[in-house]
Scaffold this motif. Structure first.
Motif, PDB file in Angstrom:
ATOM      1  N   TYR A  14      21.296 -20.491  63.233  1.00 49.95           N
ATOM      2  CA  TYR A  14      21.357 -20.752  61.796  1.00 49.95           C
ATOM      3  C   TYR A  14      20.291 -19.885  61.156  1.00 49.95           C
ATOM      4  CZ  TYR A  14      18.311 -23.878  64.277  1.00 49.95           C
ATOM      5  OH  TYR A  14      17.421 -24.362  65.189  1.00 49.95           O
ATOM      6  N   ARG A  26      14.323 -13.053  64.612  1.00 46.29           N
ATOM      7  CA  ARG A  26      14.764 -13.569  63.317  1.00 46.29           C
ATOM      8  C   ARG A  26      13.712 -14.462  62.656  1.00 46.29           C
ATOM      9  NH1 ARG A  26      19.899 -15.746  62.552  1.00 46.29           N
ATOM     10  NH2 ARG A  26      18.950 -17.670  63.245  1.00 46.29           N
ATOM     11  N   ILE A  27      13.175 -15.409  63.426  1.00 41.07           N
ATOM     12  CA  ILE A  27      12.219 -16.354  62.827  1.00 41.07           C
ATOM     13  C   ILE A  27      10.851 -15.697  62.634  1.00 41.07           C
ATOM     14  CG2 ILE A  27      11.013 -18.548  63.159  1.00 41.07           C
ATOM     15  CD1 ILE A  27      13.605 -19.527  64.619  1.00 41.07           C
ATOM     16  N   ASP A  32       5.640  -8.158  70.316  1.00 43.53           N
ATOM     17  CA  ASP A  32       7.006  -8.402  70.801  1.00 43.53           C
ATOM     18  C   ASP A  32       7.287  -7.379  71.877  1.00 43.53           C
ATOM     19  OD1 ASP A  32      10.049  -8.457  70.920  1.00 43.53           O
ATOM     20  OD2 ASP A  32       9.765  -9.847  69.258  1.00 43.53           O
ATOM     21  N   THR A  43       6.440 -23.519  67.109  1.00 37.71           N
ATOM     22  CA  THR A  43       7.733 -24.065  66.683  1.00 37.71           C
ATOM     23  C   THR A  43       8.841 -23.454  67.550  1.00 37.71           C
ATOM     24  OG1 THR A  43       7.997 -22.346  65.003  1.00 37.71           O
ATOM     25  CG2 THR A  43       7.073 -24.433  64.257  1.00 37.71           C
ATOM     26  N   ASP A 103       5.505 -28.356  66.911  1.00 42.61           N
ATOM     27  CA  ASP A 103       6.811 -28.969  66.658  1.00 42.61           C
ATOM     28  C   ASP A 103       7.559 -29.189  67.969  1.00 42.61           C
ATOM     29  OD1 ASP A 103       8.859 -29.916  64.878  1.00 42.61           O
ATOM     30  OD2 ASP A 103      10.003 -28.125  65.398  1.00 42.61           O
ATOM     31  N   PHE A 118      13.914 -27.067  62.401  1.00 46.38           N
ATOM     32  CA  PHE A 118      15.241 -26.561  62.022  1.00 46.38           C
ATOM     33  C   PHE A 118      15.930 -27.443  60.995  1.00 46.38           C
ATOM     34  CE2 PHE A 118      16.053 -30.010  64.801  1.00 46.38           C
ATOM     35  CZ  PHE A 118      17.280 -30.512  64.408  1.00 46.38           C
TER      36      PHE A 118
HETATM   37  P1  NAI Z   1      15.243 -14.148  68.347  1.00 47.18           P
HETATM   38  O1  NAI Z   1      16.004 -13.950  69.597  1.00 47.18           O
HETATM   39  O2  NAI Z   1      15.762 -13.613  67.070  1.00 47.18           O
HETATM   40  O3  NAI Z   1      13.765 -13.575  68.543  1.00 47.18           O
HETATM   41  C1  NAI Z   1      13.024 -13.756  69.700  1.00 47.18           C
HETATM   42  C2  NAI Z   1      12.087 -12.575  69.815  1.00 47.18           C
HETATM   43  O4  NAI Z   1      11.237 -12.846  70.917  1.00 47.18           O
HETATM   44  C3  NAI Z   1      12.795 -11.254  70.105  1.00 47.18           C
HETATM   45  O5  NAI Z   1      12.361 -10.266  69.185  1.00 47.18           O
HETATM   46  C4  NAI Z   1      12.395 -10.919  71.527  1.00 47.18           C
HETATM   47  O6  NAI Z   1      12.260  -9.538  71.769  1.00 47.18           O
HETATM   48  C5  NAI Z   1      11.056 -11.621  71.620  1.00 47.18           C
HETATM   49  N1  NAI Z   1      10.637 -11.922  72.978  1.00 47.18           N
HETATM   50  C6  NAI Z   1      11.363 -12.411  73.987  1.00 47.18           C
HETATM   51  N2  NAI Z   1      10.597 -12.553  75.090  1.00 47.18           N
HETATM   52  C7  NAI Z   1       9.363 -12.155  74.737  1.00 47.18           C
HETATM   53  C8  NAI Z   1       8.133 -12.069  75.443  1.00 47.18           C
HETATM   54  N3  NAI Z   1       8.026 -12.429  76.722  1.00 47.18           N
HETATM   55  N4  NAI Z   1       7.061 -11.602  74.777  1.00 47.18           N
HETATM   56  C9  NAI Z   1       7.162 -11.222  73.474  1.00 47.18           C
HETATM   57  N5  NAI Z   1       8.292 -11.276  72.763  1.00 47.18           N
HETATM   58  C10 NAI Z   1       9.375 -11.738  73.400  1.00 47.18           C
HETATM   59  O7  NAI Z   1      15.008 -15.735  68.262  1.00 47.18           O
HETATM   60  P2  NAI Z   1      14.659 -16.580  66.939  1.00 47.18           P
HETATM   61  O8  NAI Z   1      15.905 -16.977  66.250  1.00 47.18           O
HETATM   62  O9  NAI Z   1      13.613 -15.893  66.156  1.00 47.18           O
HETATM   63  O10 NAI Z   1      14.049 -17.899  67.604  1.00 47.18           O
HETATM   64  C11 NAI Z   1      12.815 -17.912  68.299  1.00 47.18           C
HETATM   65  C12 NAI Z   1      12.685 -19.190  69.076  1.00 47.18           C
HETATM   66  O11 NAI Z   1      12.428 -20.286  68.167  1.00 47.18           O
HETATM   67  C13 NAI Z   1      14.001 -19.644  69.783  1.00 47.18           C
HETATM   68  O12 NAI Z   1      14.185 -19.016  70.981  1.00 47.18           O
HETATM   69  C14 NAI Z   1      13.797 -21.116  69.946  1.00 47.18           C
HETATM   70  O13 NAI Z   1      13.149 -21.333  71.180  1.00 47.18           O
HETATM   71  C15 NAI Z   1      12.870 -21.482  68.787  1.00 47.18           C
HETATM   72  N6  NAI Z   1      13.490 -22.333  67.792  1.00 47.18           N
HETATM   73  C16 NAI Z   1      12.916 -23.539  67.472  1.00 47.18           C
HETATM   74  C17 NAI Z   1      13.437 -24.351  66.489  1.00 47.18           C
HETATM   75  C18 NAI Z   1      12.791 -25.624  66.068  1.00 47.18           C
HETATM   76  O14 NAI Z   1      13.440 -26.453  65.407  1.00 47.18           O
HETATM   77  N7  NAI Z   1      11.543 -25.838  66.362  1.00 47.18           N
HETATM   78  C19 NAI Z   1      14.674 -23.985  65.841  1.00 47.18           C
HETATM   79  C20 NAI Z   1      15.174 -22.685  66.198  1.00 47.18           C
HETATM   80  C21 NAI Z   1      14.616 -21.923  67.154  1.00 47.18           C
END
Ligand code: NAI
Length: 328
Positions: A99, A153-154, A173, A230, A256, A296
């Motif tokens: 989302y 994204r986040i 990253d 988070t 969170d 979220f």
């Molecule tokens: P995304 O996939 O768009 O971004 C993740 C980023 O982390 C990518 O740029 C990737 O290259 C980087 N990454 C991956 N492994 C890495 C590492 N070892 N070291 C450094 N960078 C690394 O994911 P998005 O949408 O930004 O979400 C991030 C995380 O937030 C999700 O995976 C999920 O675990 C968490 N999340 C938590 C929520 C909540 O309600 N608290 C809700 C939605 C997501």
């Protein structure tokens, strides 16, 4: 087109599921409980299963396969709760339902501000009519350096929002993005650990970054550093976090998510003995704000995940290209 939906929340999701069931011409089996070996029989005759954050073990995956399930969608962004190896083994495709990043991003900024302004202590005091000032002096974001780990994204949205506060922003990253470099400087992880006053986590949980925040990395950080998570609980070693809060090395935290939150978060456990010691300790600290994986949870997000999880099932069943599939 039959889909079994687990963890269907009566108070917000059910109405949406019923609406999209009609609109998309599907047949849904709605179950308010998480999937278990006992209720896995509800998937008999369903091509797809729609889940939330409950663990999908190999055993459950085998049961789904046995019942004819071919596609599993999770109404979440992260999918580390699903045994992907087992999915592959049983030929079950997996999809997620991302989302918009704004809800989690707003929440992250809120936790950062709450942490640096000691908001938990302030709220506790006003609740008991203690209107004194000693011990609740805050810091201004513009005077601080924020380190953002994960600029997907986040993380990217957090960076854009933070840029309005005038703070210095460091980013780390595995892959750099041009858009991020407008507002933040990519630095090596060690440098981010050493220079940031606030560290916020936005990566998925992988074998590579399990316990990224641990005794060793905390030792590199500034005294009084603020940690905000988070993303996923197991990015932080809870024992190391507790020790560092106790020693004062970590000045505040906004969490969170915590390790081993499965089976607790989203359930009413008020009469139970808490089966997560670390959570009980963390929650008790006056400088640690804990919430139950809520970042979220906005109106926009709930509608998006219900709609998109069903749409991905529909596309899968129609054999069409499915942008939500995460495992080929
Ligand atoms: P995304 O996939 O768009 O971004 C993740 C980023 O982390 C990518 O740029 C990737 O290259 C980087 N990454 C991956 N492994 C890495 C590492 N070892 N070291 C450094 N960078 C690394 O994911 P998005 O949408 O930004 O979400 C991030 C995380 O937030 C999700 O995976 C999920 O675990 C968490 N999340 C938590 C929520 C909540 O309600 N608290 C809700 C939605 C997501």
């Amino acid at each position: 087109m039959k889909v079994t939906v687990y963890n269907c929340r009566e108070f917000d999701e059910k109405e949406l599921f019923l609406r999209y069931e009609k609109e998309m011409g599907m047949e849904l089996v709605l179950c308010t409980q998480p999937p278990t070996m006992e209720n896995a029989c509800l998937t008999k005759g369903s091509t797809c299963v729609d889940i939330l954050t409950s663990k999908i073990t190999r055993e459950l995956m085998a049961a789904f396969h046995e019942n004819g399930v071919k596609y599993l969608t999770t109404r979440t962004i992260g999918y580390d709760h699903i045994d992907l190896e087992a999915a592959k083994e049983f030929g079950i495709k997996v999809g997620n339902a991302p989302y918009g990043p704004d809800g989690v991003s707003d929440y992250t900024v809120m936790l950062i501000l709450m942490s640096i302004r000691k908001m938990k202590r302030i709220l506790q005091r006003t609740d008991i009519q203690d209107y004194t000032l000693a011990g609740i002096q805050g810091r201004e974001l513009k005077d601080l350096t924020v380190g953002v780990i994960g600029t997907g994204r986040i993380g990217k949205t957090v960076i854009r929002s933070l840029s309005g506060f005038g703070c210095k922003i460091l980013a780390y990253d595995l892959y750099k993005q041009d858009e991020v470099e407008k507002y933040a400087a990519y630095v090596p992880l060690e440098q981010l650990f050493k220079e940031a006053d606030v560290i916020t986590l936005h990566t998925p949980l992988t074998d590579q970054n399990y316990h990224l925040i641990n005794e060793k990395s905390i030792a590199m950080m500034k005294d009084g550093v603020v940690i905000v998570n988070t993303a996923r609980g197991a990015l932080i070693d809870s024992q190391a976090l507790i020790a560092a809060v106790e020693s004062g090395k970590i000045g505040a935290a906004g969490l969170d998510v915590v390790e081993n939150e499965f089976g607790l978060y989203y359930y009413d456990c008020k009469s139970d003995i808490l089966k997560n010691r670390e959570l009980a300790i963390l929650r008790g600290f006056p400088n640690v704000t804990v919430s139950h994986h809520m970042a979220f949870y906005t109106d926009n997000c709930v509608e998006t995940v219900v709609r998109d999880s069903l749409m991905s099932c529909k596309l899968f069943m129609e054999g069409k290209e499915n942008p939500w599939e995460v495992l080929a």
